[in-house]
Design a protein around this motif. Structure first.
Motif, PDB file in Angstrom:
ATOM      1  N   THR A  23      64.542 -39.517  43.730  1.00 49.19           N
ATOM      2  CA  THR A  23      64.087 -38.492  44.678  1.00 49.19           C
ATOM      3  C   THR A  23      65.247 -37.941  45.465  1.00 49.19           C
ATOM      4  OG1 THR A  23      61.938 -39.570  44.903  1.00 49.19           O
ATOM      5  CG2 THR A  23      62.591 -38.046  46.655  1.00 49.19           C
ATOM      6  N   GLN A  24      66.139 -38.816  45.951  1.00 48.56           N
ATOM      7  CA  GLN A  24      67.255 -38.362  46.764  1.00 48.56           C
ATOM      8  C   GLN A  24      68.240 -37.538  45.936  1.00 48.56           C
ATOM      9  OE1 GLN A  24      68.751 -41.958  48.503  1.00 48.56           O
ATOM     10  NE2 GLN A  24      67.220 -41.985  50.123  1.00 48.56           N
ATOM     11  N   SER A  25      68.452 -37.937  44.666  1.00 45.14           N
ATOM     12  CA  SER A  25      69.412 -37.217  43.838  1.00 45.14           C
ATOM     13  C   SER A  25      68.913 -35.833  43.460  1.00 45.14           C
ATOM     14  CB  SER A  25      69.703 -38.020  42.565  1.00 45.14           C
ATOM     15  OG  SER A  25      68.521 -38.178  41.795  1.00 45.14           O
ATOM     16  N   SER A  26      67.581 -35.649  43.407  1.00 44.47           N
ATOM     17  CA  SER A  26      67.027 -34.342  43.022  1.00 44.47           C
ATOM     18  C   SER A  26      67.035 -33.358  44.150  1.00 44.47           C
ATOM     19  CB  SER A  26      65.584 -34.520  42.523  1.00 44.47           C
ATOM     20  OG  SER A  26      64.751 -34.946  43.581  1.00 44.47           O
ATOM     21  N   LEU A  27      67.417 -33.778  45.346  1.00 41.30           N
ATOM     22  CA  LEU A  27      67.388 -32.902  46.508  1.00 41.30           C
ATOM     23  C   LEU A  27      68.781 -32.557  46.994  1.00 41.30           C
ATOM     24  CD1 LEU A  27      64.478 -34.625  48.444  1.00 41.30           C
ATOM     25  CD2 LEU A  27      64.366 -32.623  46.984  1.00 41.30           C
ATOM     26  N   ASN A  34      66.179 -33.734  53.520  1.00 45.40           N
ATOM     27  CA  ASN A  34      65.090 -34.699  53.628  1.00 45.40           C
ATOM     28  C   ASN A  34      64.733 -34.934  55.079  1.00 45.40           C
ATOM     29  OD1 ASN A  34      65.176 -35.037  50.911  1.00 45.40           O
ATOM     30  ND2 ASN A  34      66.459 -36.860  50.971  1.00 45.40           N
ATOM     31  N   LEU A  35      63.505 -35.360  55.277  1.00 43.32           N
ATOM     32  CA  LEU A  35      63.088 -35.827  56.581  1.00 43.32           C
ATOM     33  C   LEU A  35      63.246 -37.337  56.564  1.00 43.32           C
ATOM     34  CD1 LEU A  35      61.821 -35.032  59.291  1.00 43.32           C
ATOM     35  CD2 LEU A  35      59.577 -35.420  58.289  1.00 43.32           C
ATOM     36  N   SER A  36      64.214 -37.843  57.285  1.00 44.58           N
ATOM     37  CA  SER A  36      64.555 -39.259  57.213  1.00 44.58           C
ATOM     38  C   SER A  36      63.470 -40.120  57.816  1.00 44.58           C
ATOM     39  CB  SER A  36      65.869 -39.516  57.962  1.00 44.58           C
ATOM     40  OG  SER A  36      65.695 -39.296  59.343  1.00 44.58           O
ATOM     41  N   TYR A  37      63.497 -41.401  57.437  1.00 44.92           N
ATOM     42  CA  TYR A  37      62.531 -42.345  57.976  1.00 44.92           C
ATOM     43  C   TYR A  37      62.698 -42.475  59.488  1.00 44.92           C
ATOM     44  CZ  TYR A  37      60.038 -46.707  58.789  1.00 44.92           C
ATOM     45  OH  TYR A  37      59.190 -47.640  59.267  1.00 44.92           O
ATOM     46  N   CYS A  92      58.309 -35.875  53.734  1.00 42.96           N
ATOM     47  CA  CYS A  92      58.681 -34.484  53.487  1.00 42.96           C
ATOM     48  C   CYS A  92      59.950 -34.499  52.640  1.00 42.96           C
ATOM     49  CB  CYS A  92      58.907 -33.750  54.809  1.00 42.96           C
ATOM     50  SG  CYS A  92      59.369 -32.024  54.626  1.00 42.96           S
ATOM     51  N   ILE A  93      59.878 -33.965  51.421  1.00 43.09           N
ATOM     52  CA  ILE A  93      61.031 -34.042  50.526  1.00 43.09           C
ATOM     53  C   ILE A  93      61.886 -32.776  50.587  1.00 43.09           C
ATOM     54  CG2 ILE A  93      59.870 -35.645  48.983  1.00 43.09           C
ATOM     55  CD1 ILE A  93      59.356 -33.362  47.055  1.00 43.09           C
ATOM     56  N   TRP A 423      55.741 -31.857  50.594  1.00 40.18           N
ATOM     57  CA  TRP A 423      55.431 -33.248  50.919  1.00 40.18           C
ATOM     58  C   TRP A 423      55.029 -33.979  49.645  1.00 40.18           C
ATOM     59  CZ3 TRP A 423      55.325 -34.010  56.393  1.00 40.18           C
ATOM     60  CH2 TRP A 423      55.257 -32.839  57.144  1.00 40.18           C
ATOM     61  N   ARG A 424      55.470 -35.215  49.522  1.00 40.53           N
ATOM     62  CA  ARG A 424      54.975 -36.076  48.445  1.00 40.53           C
ATOM     63  C   ARG A 424      54.101 -37.152  49.075  1.00 40.53           C
ATOM     64  NH1 ARG A 424      59.021 -36.756  44.581  1.00 40.53           N
ATOM     65  NH2 ARG A 424      57.828 -35.709  42.945  1.00 40.53           N
TER      66      ARG A 424
END
Length: 485
Positions: A23-27, A34-37, A92-93, A423-424
């Motif tokens: 997921t992180q690599s595709s963004l 990204n919306l971080s934790y 939120c991706i 959003w995922r």
């Protein structure tokens, strides 16, 4: 609560951790973030404080303990703690801010997402990372409504016309390594087309809509496109010929939404006049007749959604008073009986999407709520509150991602803050009677009533404070009228 039936005691977080790196690599593209934790946790500080003041029942605490907290680097978060469900996670991706003005409409088709805005450019994005693939340049803008079916995209414009475009799928683009292209195949109404005398006799205003085309719906079996307008009419178009085959005065005010039951061809429309109406085609003809008017409370109705399963049919309507009313269709008579309402939004409900047993609602209060209906009852559970927008949520689109143990959804939301977010969401299946008993115990211990539905009443506390921009709050306090288009 036994989770072995979903896999070898794997938790929902374990599924999320497996796709974290992909997921992180595709963004990675610019302008995507990204919306971080950590930031999500900051947004949920209010719920955590409430939890410290009033601890949940032991049964609910036990349910939460079954899912361990994610690592600090994980973008996934539990649903807000004021809801009793531990079965949903979201993040939120992608969050985009475009210079095209407010996004009025969103549509999904074959791996592509289309957004229509105040400008004359209809942009195409790749699912799920929202890499831009190109755009359609129309003659005029203000694209208030969009609808995608197969390789055809329908768009409405400032000139009160509807345009149909032939578009390529995302897989075709990847295979040919080409840039996005679209071809205009029709303009409705087309020049010189005829109009039925019957429709003129019913007080319809001819082929041309006289005001904004605010909504569209497509009946697959009949090849009919329905368009609703602020001129108070609904028009019916035969897509194959481009002819307007029927037009009728539907409401006493702006028509805000129209949906079609693909099983029987019933058409539902709603309006600022506070009513929801049900229409049927006259057998053997192209004309439509009113069969039922649903009006439960005198508040403008902004959105409709139809939930169809093998065993039930539910109609949802979102109103300016913040309520979501729902009706169930009787199997024998075909009548729709009012089942109750969902309460939680603070301001007007502006958009609705129903998929499977879930309902997604976007509101003027800047939040998106995710509701799940319990099979065989009117009980609705609020699974999550998504609150990263800083303005009213104007439109939503949702696509389903089927997985082996959990059900995944991609939610696309556009707001008057001129942002477009993706959003995922991951949802575990309902866990059966043990979970249901825990939810009922928790509802009995709450002091405030939430949803009212028949004999089943959801008792929830909605103490969530959305992240509102100060300018919007000030404007809302000064404006005594709910926000319309």
């Amino acid at each position: 609560m036994n989770m072995e039936c979903y896999g070898k005691r794997r938790t929902l977080h374990s599924f999320m951790d497996e796709e974290k790196n992909s997921t992180q690599s595709s963004l990675s593209p610019p302008n995507h973030h990204n919306l971080s934790y950590k930031s999500i946790q900051e947004l949920c500080d209010h719920e955590q404080q409430q939890l410290q003041i009033s601890s949940p029942p032991s049964s609910i605490a036990t349910m939460y303990s079954l899912i361990p907290p994610p690592s600090p680097e994980s973008p996934w978060t539990l649903s807000p703690l004021q809801t009793p469900s531990p079965s949903l996670l979201y993040h939120c991706i992608t969050s985009l801010h475009r210079q095209d003005g407010i996004i009025h409409s969103v549509a999904i088709s074959k791996g592509l997402v289309f957004t229509g805005s105040e400008s004359s450019r209809i942009r195409a994005w790749r699912q799920p990372d929202c890499m831009e693939r190109g755009y359609i340049k129309a003659r005029c803008g203000d694209v208030r409504a969009m609808l995608a079916y197969g390789n055809t995209l329908f768009t409405s414009h400032k000139d009160h016309k509807v345009r149909a475009w032939s578009v390529a799928s995302s897989s075709s683009l990847e295979k040919n390594y080409s840039h996005f292209q679209a071809k205009k195949i029709a303009v409705l109404p087309k020049k010189g087309s005829s109009f039925s005398i019957f429709s003129r006799a019913r007080g319809a205003s001819g082929q041309h809509h006289k005001d904004c085309v605010s909504c569209m719906a497509y009946y697959h079996a009949g090849g009919l496109l329905y368009t609703g307008s602020w001129d108070k009419t609904v028009k019916v178009w035969a897509v194959s010929s481009g002819r307007c085959v029927d037009s009728f005065h539907a409401h006493e005010d702006n028509v805000n939404a129209v949906v079609v039951n693909q099983d029987d061809g019933c058409v539902f429309s709603c309006s600022l006049d506070g009513s929801v109406k049900i229409w049927r085609r006259v057998y053997g003809q192209s004309s439509h007749t009113l069969t039922m008017t649903l009006k439960f409370q005198p508040s403008p109705v902004n959105a409709l959604a139809l939930s169809l399963t093998t065993s039930s049919c539910f109609l949802y309507s979102g109103s300016s008073d913040g309520f979501i009313n729902f009706w169930e269709k009787e199997k024998m008579s075909g009548r729709f009986n009012h089942g109750g309402f969902l309460q939680g939004h603070r301001f007007a409900v502006l958009c609705l999407v129903a998929i499977e047993k879930l309902v997604f609602s976007g509101s003027e209060d800047t939040t998106i709520r995710v509701w799940r209906r319990e099979e065989g009852s009117y009980f609705h559970e609020c699974l999550a509150v998504l609150d990263a927008h800083r303005g009213p949520v104007k439109c939503l689109a949702v696509s389903l991602e089927i997985e082996k143990y959990v059900m995944g959804f991609l939610v696309y939301s556009a707001s008057l803050d001129q942002t477009f977010k993706v959003w995922r969401i991951k949802v575990l299946p309902e866990a059966g009677e043990e979970k249901r008993g825990c939810l009922e115990d928790n509802n009995n211990n709450n002091s405030e009533e939430g949803d009212g539905a028949g004999d089943s009443k959801t008792k929830m506390k909605f103490e969530h404070s959305p992240v509102l921009s100060p300018s919007w709050v000030e404007k809302k306090l000064q404006d005594v009228h709910p926000l319309h288009h």
